[in-house]
Design a protein around this motif. Structure first.
Motif, short mmCIF file in Angstrom:
data_model
loop_
_atom_site.label_atom_id
_atom_site.label_comp_id
_atom_site.label_asym_id
_atom_site.label_seq_id
_atom_site.Cartn_x
_atom_site.Cartn_y
_atom_site.Cartn_z
N PRO A 1 0.81 -1.22 0.00
CA PRO A 1 0.00 0.00 0.00
C PRO A 1 0.84 1.27 0.00
CG PRO A 1 -0.88 -1.57 1.58
CD PRO A 1 0.44 -2.10 1.13
N LEU A 2 1.97 1.26 0.71
CA LEU A 2 2.84 2.44 0.71
C LEU A 2 3.43 2.68 -0.67
CD1 LEU A 2 4.20 4.70 2.30
CD2 LEU A 2 6.02 3.09 2.92
N ALA A 3 3.83 1.62 -1.35
CA ALA A 3 4.34 1.78 -2.72
C ALA A 3 3.24 2.28 -3.65
CB ALA A 3 4.90 0.45 -3.22
N ALA A 4 2.00 1.77 -3.46
CA ALA A 4 0.88 2.24 -4.29
C ALA A 4 0.66 3.73 -4.11
CB ALA A 4 -0.38 1.45 -3.94
N GLN A 5 0.68 4.19 -2.86
CA GLN A 5 0.53 5.63 -2.62
C GLN A 5 1.68 6.41 -3.24
OE1 GLN A 5 1.56 7.30 1.09
NE2 GLN A 5 -0.14 8.75 1.15
N SER A 6 2.88 5.87 -3.17
CA SER A 6 4.05 6.56 -3.72
C SER A 6 3.94 6.75 -5.22
CB SER A 6 5.32 5.79 -3.37
OG SER A 6 5.50 5.69 -1.96
N PHE A 7 3.33 5.78 -5.92
CA PHE A 7 3.14 5.93 -7.36
C PHE A 7 2.20 7.08 -7.70
CE2 PHE A 7 4.75 1.51 -7.88
CZ PHE A 7 5.62 1.74 -8.93
N THR A 8 1.30 7.43 -6.78
CA THR A 8 0.35 8.53 -7.06
C THR A 8 0.94 9.90 -6.81
OG1 THR A 8 -0.62 8.61 -4.82
CG2 THR A 8 -1.55 7.02 -6.38
N PHE A 9 2.09 9.98 -6.13
CA PHE A 9 2.65 11.28 -5.77
C PHE A 9 2.90 12.18 -6.98
CE2 PHE A 9 4.60 9.68 -1.52
CZ PHE A 9 3.35 9.73 -0.95
N PRO A 10 3.51 11.67 -8.07
CA PRO A 10 3.75 12.57 -9.20
C PRO A 10 2.48 13.21 -9.75
CG PRO A 10 5.05 10.57 -9.44
CD PRO A 10 4.12 10.34 -8.30
N LEU A 11 1.39 12.45 -9.84
CA LEU A 11 0.15 13.02 -10.35
C LEU A 11 -0.49 13.97 -9.34
CD1 LEU A 11 -1.46 9.98 -12.21
CD2 LEU A 11 0.07 11.75 -13.06
N SER A 12 -0.33 13.67 -8.06
CA SER A 12 -0.80 14.62 -7.04
C SER A 12 0.00 15.92 -7.14
CB SER A 12 -0.66 14.01 -5.64
OG SER A 12 -1.47 12.87 -5.50
N PHE A 13 1.30 15.80 -7.38
CA PHE A 13 2.13 16.99 -7.55
C PHE A 13 1.73 17.76 -8.81
CE2 PHE A 13 5.81 14.71 -5.20
CZ PHE A 13 5.23 15.03 -4.00
N LEU A 14 1.23 17.04 -9.83
CA LEU A 14 0.76 17.71 -11.04
C LEU A 14 -0.39 18.66 -10.71
CD1 LEU A 14 0.71 17.91 -14.18
CD2 LEU A 14 -0.92 16.02 -14.14
N ILE A 15 -1.36 18.19 -9.93
CA ILE A 15 -2.48 19.04 -9.52
C ILE A 15 -1.97 20.20 -8.69
CG2 ILE A 15 -4.63 19.11 -8.20
CD1 ILE A 15 -5.04 16.18 -8.90
N ILE A 16 -1.08 19.90 -7.75
CA ILE A 16 -0.54 20.96 -6.90
C ILE A 16 0.23 21.97 -7.74
CG2 ILE A 16 1.12 21.44 -5.06
CD1 ILE A 16 0.32 18.74 -3.84
N ALA B 1 0.07 -5.07 -11.85
CA ALA B 1 -1.39 -5.20 -11.79
C ALA B 1 -1.90 -5.13 -10.36
CB ALA B 1 -1.82 -6.51 -12.46
N ALA B 2 -1.22 -5.80 -9.42
CA ALA B 2 -1.67 -5.77 -8.03
C ALA B 2 -1.59 -4.36 -7.45
CB ALA B 2 -0.82 -6.74 -7.20
N THR B 3 -0.53 -3.63 -7.78
CA THR B 3 -0.40 -2.26 -7.28
C THR B 3 -1.45 -1.35 -7.89
OG1 THR B 3 1.99 -2.59 -7.02
CG2 THR B 3 1.18 -0.32 -7.03
N ARG B 4 -1.74 -1.54 -9.19
CA ARG B 4 -2.77 -0.72 -9.83
C ARG B 4 -4.14 -0.97 -9.23
NH1 ARG B 4 -0.07 -2.35 -14.50
NH2 ARG B 4 -1.86 -3.63 -15.18
N ALA B 5 -4.40 -2.20 -8.78
CA ALA B 5 -5.68 -2.50 -8.12
C ALA B 5 -5.81 -1.72 -6.80
CB ALA B 5 -5.81 -4.00 -7.88
N LEU B 6 -4.72 -1.63 -6.06
CA LEU B 6 -4.73 -0.84 -4.83
C LEU B 6 -4.93 0.64 -5.14
CD1 LEU B 6 -1.75 -2.48 -2.87
CD2 LEU B 6 -4.18 -2.63 -2.29
N ILE B 7 -4.26 1.12 -6.19
CA ILE B 7 -4.37 2.53 -6.56
C ILE B 7 -5.79 2.87 -6.98
CG2 ILE B 7 -3.62 4.25 -8.25
CD1 ILE B 7 -0.89 2.87 -8.29
N ARG B 8 -6.46 1.96 -7.70
CA ARG B 8 -7.78 2.24 -8.25
C ARG B 8 -8.79 2.59 -7.15
NH1 ARG B 8 -8.03 -2.08 -10.91
NH2 ARG B 8 -6.82 -1.27 -12.65
N ASP B 9 -8.74 1.89 -6.04
CA ASP B 9 -9.65 2.19 -4.94
C ASP B 9 -9.32 3.51 -4.25
OD1 ASP B 9 -11.01 -0.18 -5.38
OD2 ASP B 9 -9.76 -1.32 -3.97
#
Length: 453
Positions: free
Chosen positions: A37-52, A115-123
């Motif tokens: 889950p921590l790695a899944a959240q880390s993958f979203t950081f760049p896109l969160s930074f995009l919004i910021i 695929a497993a990480t993307r499933a965590l990210i999707r939720d």
């Protein structure tokens, strides 16, 4: 002057520290769910930074135009600008959030998520995007307060939202009693609820001010669209480059393993918290510089920047060296996994001292946007990331793995700080020969008229 700068900065420093602190707290709680889950959240950081990045670019334009209007005595125009940017900014970020939801699978696949990480990210991604939109609207309101010289209310609201998030995080992530909680998505919902509460507080306060207008918005839009875009476009491009660089950096880290991605995500959260004083100055200093710019007081601009840079360099060196020496204990507090902990300690040891140079570059970029140098600020941001940071980071990772990754990132920060200092000295020396040499052509006439009056 030093006392005035401190009074403007410390409320924002406390507020930003609280805001970024609860983002780090999110990651710490998520780390207890496991490395995946921590790695899944880390993958979203760049896109969160995009919004910021986009919201910060718009916020820079808000603060610059409104503070310049106030400095020139154009209070009615400042009210119209405040209303327009709140409406337009909210719509722009909302559309961006919808786009990022639609294209999430191809983006995260390219970043290296399996695929497993993307499933965590999707939720997690939908509530996180909603929280990001609420945070952007709240940030635009903060920009309006800063432009009018009020940094205390934004600082207080940031503290309130961080405390609310701190309370909600364990409840929504882990649950209470017979309720098991929502896991990773619970962190996003806690953030959304906290930002929603902050919007209520700020909205009530805005109704009590006379900073917004309902009349003349159409005329103001046609009159101010070009100068707004002239500031916002380079600022947004400059702010969009860090998310792009973050995506590339995550891709490099992904090649070193899941634990490195998780450690890099924690280091990114720690970076923003370690730079809290710099971030506070990038919020509190530009409106002040903008007023000096509007009044043509370049001597005051030089004094403000010299003082701010001294504070940034001294503070970041002391903090960075202290945390570098304490890196094993800091890493142990932030992560429960031994592999992630070891990787994080290496990153802290190399990266934290280099933030003195990174802070210098950030402050020069922010000041340039407020002082009519948006294109140079954008080019400096591009050079920092794509000429210094990413090449050094990639080369270091190829040569020496994780230690090389950390060393390369630190070297990139150092080179960027030196380049920013050189650019600032040259621009201020140019300003000494007369204000016209640092103004855009479209602004020379209005500046000359204000000087005559």
């Amino acid at each position: 002057m030093g006392v005035s700068l401190w009074r403007q900065t410390w409320p924002m420093a406390i507020g930003v520290m609280a805001l970024l602190g609860f983002q780090l707290v999110d990651s710490v709680f998520i780390a207890h769910l496991g490395t995946a889950p921590l790695a899944a959240q880390s993958f979203t950081f760049p896109l969160s930074f995009l919004i910021i990045g986009i919201q910060v670019g718009l916020g820079i334009a808000i603060a610059a135009l409104i503070s310049r209007s106030l400095g020139a005595g154009e209070e009615e125009r400042a009210r119209r600008l405040g209303t327009l940017v709140l409406l337009a900014g909210s719509a722009i970020i909302g559309l961006l959030a919808l786009l990022l939801w639609w294209i999430q699978d191809p983006i995260f696949t390219r970043l290296g998520a399996d695929a497993a990480t993307r499933a965590l990210i999707r939720d997690y991604w939908a509530p996180q995007l909603f929280a990001a939109w609420l945070g952007a609207v709240l940030y635009f309101a903060y920009s309006l307060f800063r432009a009018h010289g009020d940094t205390r209310l934004p600082g207080k609201v940031m503290v309130i939202t961080s405390l609310l998030n701190l309370v909600l995080d364990p409840l929504l992530i882990f649950g209470l009693g017979n309720w098991p909680g929502w896991g990773l998505p619970g962190a996003a919902w806690a953030t959304a609820i906290a930002f929603g509460g902050g919007l209520l507080v700020v909205g009530v306060r805005l109704k009590r001010t006379d900073w917004l207008a309902r009349q003349g918005l159409g005329h103001e839009l046609s009159h101010s669209a070009r100068p707004f875009v002239a500031i916002a476009a380079p600022a947004m491009v400059g702010q969009l480059m860090p998310p792009l660089a973050a995506m590339l950096a995550v891709s490099v880290a992904a090649g070193l393993g899941e634990s490195t991605v998780a450690a890099w995500g924690l280091a990114s959260r720690l970076e923003t918290l370690a730079l809290v004083v710099v971030l506070a100055m990038t919020m509190s200093l530009p409106p002040w510089l903008g007023r000096c710019y509007g009044a043509g007081d370049w001597e005051q601009v030089r004094r403000l920047l010299r003082l701010a840079l001294k504070v940034v360099v001294v503070w970041q060196l002391i903090l960075g060296l202290t945390l570098a020496m304490a890196s094993p204990w800091v890493a142990q507090m932030l992560s429960g996994s031994s592999e992630v902990r070891d990787d994080l300690a290496i990153l802290i040891r190399f990266l934290l001292p280099s933030y003195a140079a990174l802070g210098t570059c950030m402050l020069v970029v922010s000041a340039g946007n407020a002082l009519g140098w948006p294109l140079r600020s954008m080019l400096l941001s591009a050079a920092r990331l794509f000429l210094f940071y990413l090449p050094c980071l990639w080369l270091g990772a190829r040569v020496a793995g994780l230690p090389g990754l950390a060393t390369g990132a630190a070297m990139g920060n150092l080179l960027a700080g030196l380049a920013a200092w050189k650019l600032l000295r040259r621009r201020l020396n140019d300003a000494a020969s007369g204000p016209a040499c640092v103004l855009h052509r479209g602004e020379k006439a209005s500046f000359t008229q204000r000087r005559r009056t």
